[in-house]
Design a protein around this motif. Structure first.
Motif, PDB file in Angstrom:
ATOM      1  N   GLN A 107       0.829  -1.208   0.000  1.00  0.00           N
ATOM      2  CA  GLN A 107       0.000   0.000   0.000  1.00  0.00           C
ATOM      3  C   GLN A 107       0.862   1.256   0.000  1.00  0.00           C
ATOM      4  OE1 GLN A 107      -2.668  -0.295   3.358  1.00  0.00           O
ATOM      5  NE2 GLN A 107      -3.593  -2.190   2.617  1.00  0.00           N
ATOM      6  N   LYS A 108       1.906   1.246   0.815  1.00  0.00           N
ATOM      7  CA  LYS A 108       2.790   2.411   0.913  1.00  0.00           C
ATOM      8  C   LYS A 108       3.558   2.623  -0.390  1.00  0.00           C
ATOM      9  CE  LYS A 108       6.348   4.466   3.889  1.00  0.00           C
ATOM     10  NZ  LYS A 108       7.200   4.250   5.090  1.00  0.00           N
ATOM     11  N   ALA A 109       4.037   1.529  -0.993  1.00  0.00           N
ATOM     12  CA  ALA A 109       4.804   1.638  -2.239  1.00  0.00           C
ATOM     13  C   ALA A 109       3.922   2.156  -3.374  1.00  0.00           C
ATOM     14  CB  ALA A 109       5.398   0.283  -2.605  1.00  0.00           C
ATOM     15  N   LEU A 110       2.691   1.655  -3.469  1.00  0.00           N
ATOM     16  CA  LEU A 110       1.784   2.099  -4.528  1.00  0.00           C
ATOM     17  C   LEU A 110       1.372   3.558  -4.324  1.00  0.00           C
ATOM     18  CD1 LEU A 110      -0.450  -1.081  -4.915  1.00  0.00           C
ATOM     19  CD2 LEU A 110       1.237  -0.201  -6.549  1.00  0.00           C
ATOM     20  N   LYS A 111       1.201   3.947  -3.073  1.00  0.00           N
ATOM     21  CA  LYS A 111       0.874   5.342  -2.774  1.00  0.00           C
ATOM     22  C   LYS A 111       2.024   6.261  -3.179  1.00  0.00           C
ATOM     23  CE  LYS A 111      -0.661   8.328   1.027  1.00  0.00           C
ATOM     24  NZ  LYS A 111      -0.993   8.376   2.490  1.00  0.00           N
ATOM     25  N   LEU A 126      11.633  13.959 -17.487  1.00  0.00           N
ATOM     26  CA  LEU A 126      12.770  13.451 -16.719  1.00  0.00           C
ATOM     27  C   LEU A 126      13.430  12.306 -17.483  1.00  0.00           C
ATOM     28  CD1 LEU A 126      13.795  14.264 -13.860  1.00  0.00           C
ATOM     29  CD2 LEU A 126      12.669  12.210 -12.991  1.00  0.00           C
ATOM     30  N   ASN A 127      14.757  12.274 -17.516  1.00  0.00           N
ATOM     31  CA  ASN A 127      15.442  11.218 -18.270  1.00  0.00           C
ATOM     32  C   ASN A 127      15.412   9.887 -17.507  1.00  0.00           C
ATOM     33  OD1 ASN A 127      17.662  11.199 -16.371  1.00  0.00           O
ATOM     34  ND2 ASN A 127      18.511  12.982 -17.433  1.00  0.00           N
ATOM     35  N   PHE A 128      15.750   8.800 -18.206  1.00  0.00           N
ATOM     36  CA  PHE A 128      15.692   7.458 -17.628  1.00  0.00           C
ATOM     37  C   PHE A 128      16.584   7.327 -16.403  1.00  0.00           C
ATOM     38  CE2 PHE A 128      14.469   5.422 -21.943  1.00  0.00           C
ATOM     39  CZ  PHE A 128      13.136   5.723 -21.693  1.00  0.00           C
ATOM     40  N   LYS A 129      17.756   7.948 -16.459  1.00  0.00           N
ATOM     41  CA  LYS A 129      18.693   7.836 -15.343  1.00  0.00           C
ATOM     42  C   LYS A 129      18.078   8.366 -14.055  1.00  0.00           C
ATOM     43  CE  LYS A 129      23.314   9.246 -13.813  1.00  0.00           C
ATOM     44  NZ  LYS A 129      24.565   9.990 -14.170  1.00  0.00           N
ATOM     45  N   ASN A 130      17.446   9.524 -14.129  1.00  0.00           N
ATOM     46  CA  ASN A 130      16.862  10.121 -12.933  1.00  0.00           C
ATOM     47  C   ASN A 130      15.583   9.398 -12.501  1.00  0.00           C
ATOM     48  OD1 ASN A 130      18.811  12.119 -12.471  1.00  0.00           O
ATOM     49  ND2 ASN A 130      17.899  13.469 -14.000  1.00  0.00           N
ATOM     50  N   LYS A 131      14.855   8.864 -13.454  1.00  0.00           N
ATOM     51  CA  LYS A 131      13.669   8.072 -13.109  1.00  0.00           C
ATOM     52  C   LYS A 131      14.090   6.829 -12.319  1.00  0.00           C
ATOM     53  CE  LYS A 131      10.603   9.358 -16.952  1.00  0.00           C
ATOM     54  NZ  LYS A 131       9.845   8.843 -18.123  1.00  0.00           N
ATOM     55  N   ASN A 132      15.137   6.187 -12.804  1.00  0.00           N
ATOM     56  CA  ASN A 132      15.636   4.999 -12.107  1.00  0.00           C
ATOM     57  C   ASN A 132      16.201   5.355 -10.739  1.00  0.00           C
ATOM     58  OD1 ASN A 132      15.700   2.317 -13.787  1.00  0.00           O
ATOM     59  ND2 ASN A 132      16.069   3.964 -15.249  1.00  0.00           N
ATOM     60  N   SER A 137      16.035   5.014  -4.918  1.00  0.00           N
ATOM     61  CA  SER A 137      16.226   5.744  -3.665  1.00  0.00           C
ATOM     62  C   SER A 137      14.951   5.923  -2.851  1.00  0.00           C
ATOM     63  CB  SER A 137      16.834   7.117  -3.948  1.00  0.00           C
ATOM     64  OG  SER A 137      15.991   7.886  -4.789  1.00  0.00           O
ATOM     65  N   ILE A 138      13.779   5.769  -3.492  1.00  0.00           N
ATOM     66  CA  ILE A 138      12.528   6.018  -2.772  1.00  0.00           C
ATOM     67  C   ILE A 138      11.616   4.795  -2.720  1.00  0.00           C
ATOM     68  CG2 ILE A 138      10.421   7.415  -2.697  1.00  0.00           C
ATOM     69  CD1 ILE A 138      11.985   9.698  -3.959  1.00  0.00           C
ATOM     70  N   ILE A 139      11.340   4.188  -3.863  1.00  0.00           N
ATOM     71  CA  ILE A 139      10.344   3.105  -3.891  1.00  0.00           C
ATOM     72  C   ILE A 139      10.932   1.759  -3.474  1.00  0.00           C
ATOM     73  CG2 ILE A 139       8.704   1.829  -5.332  1.00  0.00           C
ATOM     74  CD1 ILE A 139       8.363   4.341  -7.008  1.00  0.00           C
ATOM     75  N   ARG A 140      12.093   1.381  -4.028  1.00  0.00           N
ATOM     76  CA  ARG A 140      12.665   0.082  -3.658  1.00  0.00           C
ATOM     77  C   ARG A 140      12.989  -0.018  -2.161  1.00  0.00           C
ATOM     78  NH1 ARG A 140      17.615  -2.623  -6.925  1.00  0.00           N
ATOM     79  NH2 ARG A 140      18.773  -0.936  -5.906  1.00  0.00           N
ATOM     80  N   PRO A 141      13.507   1.043  -1.516  1.00  0.00           N
ATOM     81  CA  PRO A 141      13.723   0.947  -0.066  1.00  0.00           C
ATOM     82  C   PRO A 141      12.440   0.673   0.715  1.00  0.00           C
ATOM     83  CG  PRO A 141      14.999   2.755  -0.960  1.00  0.00           C
ATOM     84  CD  PRO A 141      14.109   2.280  -2.071  1.00  0.00           C
ATOM     85  N   ILE A 142      11.300   1.142   0.199  1.00  0.00           N
ATOM     86  CA  ILE A 142      10.025   0.841   0.847  1.00  0.00           C
ATOM     87  C   ILE A 142       9.722  -0.652   0.710  1.00  0.00           C
ATOM     88  CG2 ILE A 142       7.512   1.197   0.739  1.00  0.00           C
ATOM     89  CD1 ILE A 142       8.090   4.069  -0.180  1.00  0.00           C
ATOM     90  N   LEU A 143       9.952  -1.196  -0.477  1.00  0.00           N
ATOM     91  CA  LEU A 143       9.665  -2.616  -0.739  1.00  0.00           C
ATOM     92  C   LEU A 143      10.552  -3.545   0.080  1.00  0.00           C
ATOM     93  CD1 LEU A 143       9.286  -2.540  -4.630  1.00  0.00           C
ATOM     94  CD2 LEU A 143       7.449  -2.648  -2.948  1.00  0.00           C
ATOM     95  N   THR A 144      11.769  -3.129   0.388  1.00  0.00           N
ATOM     96  CA  THR A 144      12.733  -4.030   1.036  1.00  0.00           C
ATOM     97  C   THR A 144      13.073  -3.632   2.469  1.00  0.00           C
ATOM     98  OG1 THR A 144      14.592  -2.764   0.105  1.00  0.00           O
ATOM     99  CG2 THR A 144      13.766  -4.635  -1.184  1.00  0.00           C
ATOM    100  N   TYR A 145      12.389  -2.630   3.013  1.00  0.00           N
ATOM    101  CA  TYR A 145      12.701  -2.162   4.366  1.00  0.00           C
ATOM    102  C   TYR A 145      12.647  -3.308   5.381  1.00  0.00           C
ATOM    103  CZ  TYR A 145      12.130   0.004   8.928  1.00  0.00           C
ATOM    104  OH  TYR A 145      12.271   0.317  10.267  1.00  0.00           O
TER     105      TYR A 145
END
Length: 208
Positions: A107-111, A126-132, A137-145
């Motif tokens: 829920q937090k990641a989708l939000k 925004l270019n691919f590098k910054n999107k990644n 830096s924001i979404i994956r740390p939520i998934l793996t916290y």
């Protein structure tokens, strides 16, 4: 600290841990431990927040002996024994299935993905590098916290985290929603969630 108890500290959070074959003995140990800590905290003028104090029992079988017949008595307060508790952002359930924790994580990641949509969607400048970089830096740390605590969760729960990563990577890299997962990860250079968690655990084990 009583010899029959272990403790875990983080900032102003304190966890007391003990074990016993009988739940009745377990409750008595916990009450004695709480009393000892109460005296220490009172001496140093540290106030215990009874409203935030929680208890949980992790039974190793379904024997009636593992079912508590009363609450933990702590001074003039009773501490209810719950089926799940939250500690340092991780939801622990009594069976250690971690379904509730992964529900909350998804829920937090989708939000967060929704909040970043204007930057990540295919129409963004925004270019691919910054999107990644935003994903890493924001979404994956939520998934793996706190993954060392819940990495033993069932594959069906871990798969839900992978689905969210797939969704993010397809959005960032302008891929069709049916694009094969293995090709997606090969082309983007990302590890799958389970592979990423496993590598983190290996690194932490080597450091220890």
């Amino acid at each position: 600290v009583p010899s029959y108890m272990e403790t875990a500290y983080y900032a102003d959070d304190t966890a007391l841990i003990t074990s016993s074959k009988l739940t009745s003995a377990l409750l008595k140990k916990m009450e004695k431990g709480l009393l000892a800590f109460h005296k220490y905290f009172h001496k140093w003028k540290i106030k215990i927040n009874h409203n935030k104090t929680q208890a949980i029992i992790f039974p190793f079988n379904k024997s009636p002996k593992r079912t508590p017949r009363r609450e933990i008595i702590f001074g003039n307060e009773n501490i209810a024994i719950k089926n799940s508790v939250k500690y340092l952002g991780v939801i622990f359930d009594k069976k250690l299935l971690f379904k509730n924790h992964i529900d909350q994580t998804c829920q937090k990641a989708l939000k967060t993905l929704k909040a970043l949509w204007v930057l990540l969607n295919r129409r963004s400048n925004l270019n691919f590098k910054n999107k990644n970089l935003l994903f890493k830096s924001i979404i994956r740390p939520i998934l793996t916290y706190a993954c060392p605590a819940w990495f033993t969760a069932a594959n069906c729960h871990l798969k839900r985290l992978q689905i969210i990563q797939n969704k993010c990577l397809k959005i960032i890299n302008n891929k069709h929603w049916r694009y094969p997962t293995h090709l997606l990860h090969q082309e983007t250079g990302y590890e799958k969630i389970v592979e990423f968690i496993t590598r983190l655990l290996i690194v932490e084990t080597v450091r220890a």
